[in-house]
Write a protein that holds these residues in place. Structure first.
Motif, PDB file in Angstrom:
ATOM      1  N   THR A   1      53.290 -19.780  93.327  1.00 17.54           N
ATOM      2  CA  THR A   1      52.626 -20.640  93.073  1.00 17.54           C
ATOM      3  C   THR A   1      52.000 -21.497  95.118  1.00 17.54           C
ATOM      4  O   THR A   1      51.162 -22.516  94.513  1.00 17.54           O
ATOM      5  CB  THR A   1      53.899 -21.974  92.696  1.00 17.54           C
ATOM      6  OG1 THR A   1      55.383 -21.591  93.620  1.00 17.54           O
ATOM      7  CG2 THR A   1      54.441 -21.543  91.028  1.00 17.54           C
TER       8      THR A   1
ATOM      9  N   GLY B   1      55.679 -30.805  91.512  1.00 20.33           N
ATOM     10  CA  GLY B   1      56.741 -29.553  91.275  1.00 20.33           C
ATOM     11  C   GLY B   1      56.999 -28.273  91.668  1.00 20.33           C
ATOM     12  O   GLY B   1      55.320 -27.783  92.307  1.00 20.33           O
ATOM     13  N   THR B   2      57.889 -27.759  92.160  1.00 25.79           N
ATOM     14  CA  THR B   2      57.242 -26.417  92.902  1.00 25.79           C
ATOM     15  C   THR B   2      58.417 -25.778  92.073  1.00 25.79           C
ATOM     16  O   THR B   2      59.229 -25.753  91.294  1.00 25.79           O
ATOM     17  CB  THR B   2      58.541 -26.705  94.187  1.00 25.79           C
ATOM     18  OG1 THR B   2      59.721 -27.192  94.148  1.00 25.79           O
ATOM     19  CG2 THR B   2      57.830 -27.669  95.083  1.00 25.79           C
TER      20      THR B   2
ATOM     21  N   ALA C   1      64.100 -28.474  85.100  1.00 26.07           N
ATOM     22  CA  ALA C   1      62.679 -28.915  85.907  1.00 26.07           C
ATOM     23  C   ALA C   1      62.098 -30.432  86.025  1.00 26.07           C
ATOM     24  O   ALA C   1      61.858 -30.067  87.363  1.00 26.07           O
ATOM     25  CB  ALA C   1      61.463 -28.135  84.884  1.00 26.07           C
TER      26      ALA C   1
ATOM     27  N   LEU D   1      53.315 -27.421  85.017  1.00 23.97           N
ATOM     28  CA  LEU D   1      52.307 -28.224  86.359  1.00 23.97           C
ATOM     29  C   LEU D   1      50.875 -28.492  85.520  1.00 23.97           C
ATOM     30  O   LEU D   1      49.948 -28.417  86.821  1.00 23.97           O
ATOM     31  CB  LEU D   1      52.063 -26.598  87.262  1.00 23.97           C
ATOM     32  CG  LEU D   1      53.675 -26.403  88.581  1.00 23.97           C
ATOM     33  CD1 LEU D   1      53.145 -25.398  88.996  1.00 23.97           C
ATOM     34  CD2 LEU D   1      54.250 -28.553  88.576  1.00 23.97           C
TER      35      LEU D   1
ATOM     36  N   TYR E   1      47.670 -25.815  90.176  1.00 20.95           N
ATOM     37  CA  TYR E   1      47.982 -26.676  90.620  1.00 20.95           C
ATOM     38  C   TYR E   1      46.517 -27.928  90.412  1.00 20.95           C
ATOM     39  O   TYR E   1      47.014 -29.486  89.941  1.00 20.95           O
ATOM     40  CB  TYR E   1      48.185 -27.019  91.898  1.00 20.95           C
ATOM     41  CG  TYR E   1      50.281 -26.943  92.861  1.00 20.95           C
ATOM     42  CD1 TYR E   1      51.232 -27.451  92.367  1.00 20.95           C
ATOM     43  CD2 TYR E   1      50.034 -25.488  93.393  1.00 20.95           C
ATOM     44  CE1 TYR E   1      52.052 -27.989  92.764  1.00 20.95           C
ATOM     45  CE2 TYR E   1      51.710 -24.926  93.117  1.00 20.95           C
ATOM     46  CZ  TYR E   1      52.710 -26.577  92.776  1.00 20.95           C
ATOM     47  OH  TYR E   1      53.544 -26.332  93.318  1.00 20.95           O
TER      48      TYR E   1
ATOM     49  N   ALA F   1      59.645 -32.043  88.771  1.00 20.25           N
ATOM     50  CA  ALA F   1      58.181 -31.395  88.134  1.00 20.25           C
ATOM     51  C   ALA F   1      57.718 -32.989  86.984  1.00 20.25           C
ATOM     52  O   ALA F   1      58.742 -33.403  86.619  1.00 20.25           O
ATOM     53  CB  ALA F   1      58.350 -30.574  86.991  1.00 20.25           C
TER      54      ALA F   1
ATOM     55  N   THR G   1      58.428 -23.863  84.358  1.00 16.32           N
ATOM     56  CA  THR G   1      57.541 -25.075  85.152  1.00 16.32           C
ATOM     57  C   THR G   1      56.233 -24.998  85.406  1.00 16.32           C
ATOM     58  O   THR G   1      55.630 -26.266  85.691  1.00 16.32           O
ATOM     59  CB  THR G   1      58.826 -25.118  86.999  1.00 16.32           C
ATOM     60  OG1 THR G   1      59.505 -25.347  86.470  1.00 16.32           O
ATOM     61  CG2 THR G   1      57.946 -25.943  87.561  1.00 16.32           C
TER      62      THR G   1
ATOM     63  N   ARG H   1      55.647 -39.141  91.841  1.00 16.89           N
ATOM     64  CA  ARG H   1      54.513 -38.880  90.847  1.00 16.89           C
ATOM     65  C   ARG H   1      54.149 -40.242  90.127  1.00 16.89           C
ATOM     66  O   ARG H   1      53.560 -41.206  90.431  1.00 16.89           O
ATOM     67  CB  ARG H   1      55.351 -38.583  88.717  1.00 16.89           C
ATOM     68  CG  ARG H   1      56.839 -37.503  89.199  1.00 16.89           C
ATOM     69  CD  ARG H   1      57.801 -37.743  88.215  1.00 16.89           C
ATOM     70  NE  ARG H   1      58.772 -36.928  88.435  1.00 16.89           N
ATOM     71  CZ  ARG H   1      59.058 -36.408  87.830  1.00 16.89           C
ATOM     72  NH1 ARG H   1      58.795 -35.757  86.691  1.00 16.89           N
ATOM     73  NH2 ARG H   1      60.658 -35.426  88.507  1.00 16.89           N
TER      74      ARG H   1
ATOM     75  N   THR I   1      62.575 -26.797  91.331  1.00 19.30           N
ATOM     76  CA  THR I   1      64.008 -26.228  89.370  1.00 19.30           C
ATOM     77  C   THR I   1      65.055 -25.565  89.215  1.00 19.30           C
ATOM     78  O   THR I   1      65.809 -25.855  88.495  1.00 19.30           O
ATOM     79  CB  THR I   1      62.878 -25.468  88.536  1.00 19.30           C
ATOM     80  OG1 THR I   1      61.719 -25.883  88.256  1.00 19.30           O
ATOM     81  CG2 THR I   1      62.762 -25.582  87.386  1.00 19.30           C
TER      82      THR I   1
END
Length: 327
Positions: A189, A272-273, A260, A71, A199, A265, A67, A322, A277
């Motif tokens: 993160t 994403g986080t 993911a 990212l 990020y 993600a 992940t 996204r 995930t």
């Protein structure tokens, strides 16, 4: 030109969007559980629930490190091959020395080294992540198959086996490890400068560089973390299976990527986080578990997995989660 302040906390709107996306996925997982509980009595059995949690934890170990790579807008296709090589080397050392600790260090070290190599290929040689990790995947497969020569290494100390097969208060040890690494990954993160920089790189690498973020170093870091998590996964798989062979990781890469993506993600980076995930790993595990319980042919499982990934990505695109265009 103004610079990007990576220390500034995320706006409330962005946080709420992340929470909304997580809520959607939790709802999806809940609906899957409800549907399976209504169609089969076996789903809600204690043994099956424990099995689902264990399988989801194994998938999470691979997907959580991946992940971080995603990212940044990258990809690591060498995870499965990395797991195989790390597991085989760890097994060799354990059998030769009788030390689970030394074997574990070798497994983690091998996984991290492979991740560092991927990071160097992507940053120093400027090879696209897809090509770099696809190439290392085949190189590692070749090395592992040559090293193992079709042999199997099995029979490890009970204290090591507990890592994958042991229980603590009736709960599998991998589940506790999953909770620990979920907390570590989420804090890293969401609450550290390193995480915010990751990020920022995924959102716009050029702007991140102009803002003073050491983009190349951070990319090497995320690939190293992905490799280290693959090394950890190799140890858990090895302890669970009690054997190591050259093809142990052949089928593991695509499920990790799927977890993911299902978890929110974006392959375009910046979205994403780690907690998402985990939910993605649970959803994928629940679907596969449900098909097994219902007697659905294994031939249909890859088709269903692919359909779920496409649907999850499409939903995120439609809801603004996204974008295929970088700002």
């Amino acid at each position: 030109m103004s610079t990007l302040d990576i220390r500034r906390p995320a706006p409330a709107f962005a946080v709420s969007q992340d929470l909304v996306r997580l809520a959607y996925r939790l709802l999806a997982a809940g609906l899957i559980c409800l549907a399976l509980s209504l169609t089969t009595d076996a789903f809600l059995s204690f043994a099956n629930i424990i099995n689902v949690l264990r399988q989801a934890s194994l998938l999470f170990f691979m997907a959580s490190g991946l992940t971080l790579v995603i990212l940044t807008g990258g990809l690591d296709l060498s995870i499965g091959a990395n797991i195989a090589l790390s597991a085989c080397l760890a097994a060799t050392v354990m059998k030769a020395t009788g030390s689970p600790w030394l074997g574990g260090l070798v497994g983690l070290g091998t996984g991290t080294l492979v991740g560092l190599v991927n990071g160097v290929l992507v940053t120093s040689l400027r090879i696209p992540a897809f090509i770099a990790t696809y190439g290392t995947m085949w190189i590692i497969h070749g090395l592992t198959y040559y090293y193992m020569a079709g042999e199997t290494i099995h029979g490890f100390p009970p204290e090591f086996r507990a890592l994958g097969s042991g229980y603590l208060w009736g709960v599998p040890v991998p589940v506790f490890l999953m909770v620990v690494f979920l907390a570590i990954g989420s804090i890293f993160t969401q609450r550290t400068t390193y995480g915010q920089q990751i990020y920022a790189i995924g959102a716009n690498p050029v702007a991140a560089h102009l803002s003073g973020i050491p983009v190349m170093k951070r990319l090497v870091l995320v690939y190293a973390i992905s490799g280290a998590m693959a090394g950890l996964a190799s140890l858990v798989f090895l302890a669970r299976l009690n054997s190591a062979e050259g093809d142990i990781g052949d089928s593991l890469t695509l499920p990790a990527i799927a977890a993911a993506l299902i978890g929110g993600a974006s392959l375009f980076g910046g979205v994403g986080t780690v907690s998402g995930t985990l939910i993605g790993a649970l959803i994928l595990t629940l679907v596969l578990n449900g098909m097994n319980i219902l007697g659905v042919s294994a031939n249909w499982q890859p088709l269903v997995t692919g359909a779920i990934v496409i649907f999850a990505v499409w939903i995120d695109i439609k809801t603004g989660g996204r974008s295929s265009e970088k700002a």
